[in-house]
Design a protein around this motif. Structure first.
Motif, PDB file in Angstrom:
ATOM      1  N   GLU A 385       0.823  -1.219   0.000  1.00  0.00           N
ATOM      2  CA  GLU A 385       0.000   0.000   0.000  1.00  0.00           C
ATOM      3  C   GLU A 385       0.854   1.265   0.000  1.00  0.00           C
ATOM      4  N   SER A 386       1.977   1.210   0.694  1.00  0.00           N
ATOM      5  CA  SER A 386       2.884   2.355   0.698  1.00  0.00           C
ATOM      6  C   SER A 386       3.458   2.597  -0.699  1.00  0.00           C
ATOM      7  N   PHE A 387       3.810   1.523  -1.391  1.00  0.00           N
ATOM      8  CA  PHE A 387       4.346   1.667  -2.744  1.00  0.00           C
ATOM      9  C   PHE A 387       3.271   2.175  -3.703  1.00  0.00           C
ATOM     10  N   ILE A 388       2.044   1.698  -3.535  1.00  0.00           N
ATOM     11  CA  ILE A 388       0.938   2.152  -4.381  1.00  0.00           C
ATOM     12  C   ILE A 388       0.764   3.657  -4.256  1.00  0.00           C
ATOM     13  N   GLU A 389       0.778   4.156  -3.034  1.00  0.00           N
ATOM     14  CA  GLU A 389       0.607   5.598  -2.819  1.00  0.00           C
ATOM     15  C   GLU A 389       1.750   6.381  -3.461  1.00  0.00           C
ATOM     16  N   ARG A 390       2.939   5.833  -3.392  1.00  0.00           N
ATOM     17  CA  ARG A 390       4.077   6.520  -3.996  1.00  0.00           C
ATOM     18  C   ARG A 390       3.943   6.573  -5.511  1.00  0.00           C
ATOM     19  N   GLN A 391       3.458   5.494  -6.105  1.00  0.00           N
ATOM     20  CA  GLN A 391       3.261   5.483  -7.551  1.00  0.00           C
ATOM     21  C   GLN A 391       2.196   6.497  -7.975  1.00  0.00           C
ATOM     22  N   ARG A 392       1.155   6.623  -7.187  1.00  0.00           N
ATOM     23  CA  ARG A 392       0.118   7.612  -7.499  1.00  0.00           C
ATOM     24  C   ARG A 392       0.672   9.025  -7.417  1.00  0.00           C
ATOM     25  N   LYS A 393       1.513   9.270  -6.438  1.00  0.00           N
ATOM     26  CA  LYS A 393       2.127  10.594  -6.316  1.00  0.00           C
ATOM     27  C   LYS A 393       3.051  10.875  -7.493  1.00  0.00           C
ATOM     28  N   ASN A 394       3.592   9.810  -8.083  1.00  0.00           N
ATOM     29  CA  ASN A 394       4.444   9.968  -9.263  1.00  0.00           C
ATOM     30  C   ASN A 394       3.638  10.116 -10.550  1.00  0.00           C
ATOM     31  N   GLY A 395       2.310  10.136 -10.427  1.00  0.00           N
ATOM     32  CA  GLY A 395       1.452  10.361 -11.581  1.00  0.00           C
ATOM     33  C   GLY A 395       1.029   9.116 -12.327  1.00  0.00           C
TER      34      GLY A 395
END
Length: 440
Positions: A385-395
């Motif tokens: 879930e932490s990685f998912i959020e980071r990917q979303r922040k990366n667009g």
């Protein structure tokens, strides 16, 4: 860097011996665990709870030297997998081989069945039969052709053409064999896609060297994919990775594509990540993964647990009581100490850092689907879930489904309906969006 088996051979053999000794203590096996909870409503990108591991206090007092000196360890022979490096030659038969897949291995006699089986242009695809006189038991990868019944020979369906020009690359988990990935390949080929199944033999992982055979096998796959993509315009790739091993393999493939032809990155139309990632070289995660690969169905990692419910445990045993048995606990201690050393070796650390950086910051702009579970004992749900959020922040466009109670890389087997629906919706939206969204 020398091979991992050469650097720390004794701890690995001791760990393997403990694993084998544990098999006699528990012969229970349930081939089909209870169906997991109905979690369809939880697949709308909701976050699942973090799975927490509680190590018993006495474990920290066990030293590697004490475990390695146990009398039974020295008496147990630890068999390592044998790999049949049989090389394919050209078939003596004039017919095209009867299987729907080709077996590919580094060989001058490489047979590219995908070139000789133009099913989408064939008047009678049912007449295409594939025969192979001899196939190695384990090869780096296999190419699976679309099922003839899924091919629109009339050419009237635009979606059928898109599917036949798309290859789904399935990258296996640690210890996975070709037979384990066939079920996933069949799911895709029955819907008109090509599929490739890629696995690493356990012996290659234990003898891993930076730039060695494992990475050479990946380079061979990338060259094959590049040749296929260059045959004509409109061909695309979809990746489906399993566990951190498959996910890291995906990262090395992206490296090779960027190095050989950066334009090919734009041909990647989607990525499905099953039971991953942990985007850091965590010794505990690596220890859990190797423990599960050694012990297979006897590992506690095969038993999903969540909120007082469990999958695959003994009758009258509650979820809170399901803990690793002594042998598995000892194995985890040894492996954790092992990877605390290995992952900090300069060459290994640099290699992992490069791949993890690319996967975190440099993935292609295609949509991503993450399939995971709060009950996963190898990959913590919170890390995913932490990685998912980071990917979303990366667009990035990211979708996610928490299966809640299913074990590591066992979501499809435990809930095939939900798994299929997630894949179907993802492919319709990301791969077939311009042709009428037909997955029939």
């Amino acid at each position: 860097m020398g091979s991992l088996s050469g650097i720390l051979q004794r701890p690995v053999l001791a760990a393997s011996a403990v694993a084998i000794a544990s098999l006699s203590s528990d012969l229970r096996e349930k081939l089909w665990p209870e169906k997991s909870l109905d979690v369809s409503l939880l697949c709308l990108e909701e976050k699942g709870s973090l799975f927490e591991e509680n190590n018993s206090s006495w474990v920290s007092k066990i030293s590697v030297s004490k475990l390695a000196s146990l009398s039974f360890v020295a008496r147990i022979h630890v068999p390592l997998p044998t790999i049949n490096h049989q090389i394919l030659g050209s078939s003596s038969s004039s017919s095209v081989p009867s299987f729907r897949f080709s077996s590919v291995y580094p060989s001058p006699g490489l047979i590219n069945l995908h070139q000789s089986a133009e099913l989408v242009k064939a008047a009678k695809p049912a007449l295409y039969k594939y025969e192979a006189s001899s196939l190695p038991s384990e090869v780096s990868y296999r190419w699976h052709l679309p099922e003839p019944s899924s091919v629109d020979v009339s050419g009237s369906s635009n979606c059928a053409s898109v599917k036949s020009r798309t290859v789904v690359v399935l990258l296996g988990w640690l210890g996975a064999k070709q037979k384990h990935l066939n079920r996933y390949a069949e799911w895709y080929t029955s819907r008109g896609f090509h599929a490739i199944t890629f696995t690493f033999p356990m012996s290659e992982i234990l003898n891993y060297q930076v730039g060695g055979k494992a990475e050479q096998d990946i380079e061979l796959l990338v060259n094959h994919l590049a040749d296929w993509l260059d045959e004509e315009d409109g061909k695309n790739l979809v990746f489906h990775t399993f566990s951190n091993t498959g996910w890291l393999t995906y990262g090395v493939i992206l490296e090779n594509l960027q190095r050989s032809d950066p334009s090919l990155m734009g041909r990647i139309k989607g990525c499905v990540v099953d039971s991953a990632p942990v985007a850091a070289p965590d010794p505990q995660v690596w220890a859990s993964g190797f423990s599960a690969a050694f012990l297979k169905k006897h590992s506690v990692a095969t038993k999903g647990i969540v909120s007082g419910q469990s999958v695959g445990i003994r009758e009258n045993e509650t979820a809170a009581e399901v803990k690793p048995e002594f042998a598995e606990t000892a194995l985890l201690v040894i492996l954790r100490k092992f990877f605390e050393v290995v992952l900090n070796l300069p060459a290994v650390n640099r290699r992992l850092s490069d791949v993890l950086s690319l996967l975190t910051l440099g993935q292609p702009s295609c949509p991503q689907l993450y399939i995971y579970s709060s009950a996963d004992r190898v990959i913590p749900a919170g890390s995913v879930e932490s990685f998912i959020e980071r990917q979303r922040k990366n667009g990035r466009e990211v979708r996610a489904c928490n299966f809640i109670s299913t074990p590591h890389v066992d979501h499809f087997r435990n809930d095939p309906t939900l798994y299929s629906s997630q894949l179907t919706q993802f492919l319709e939206d990301c791969v077939l969006s311009k042709c009428g969204n037909s997955m029939k």
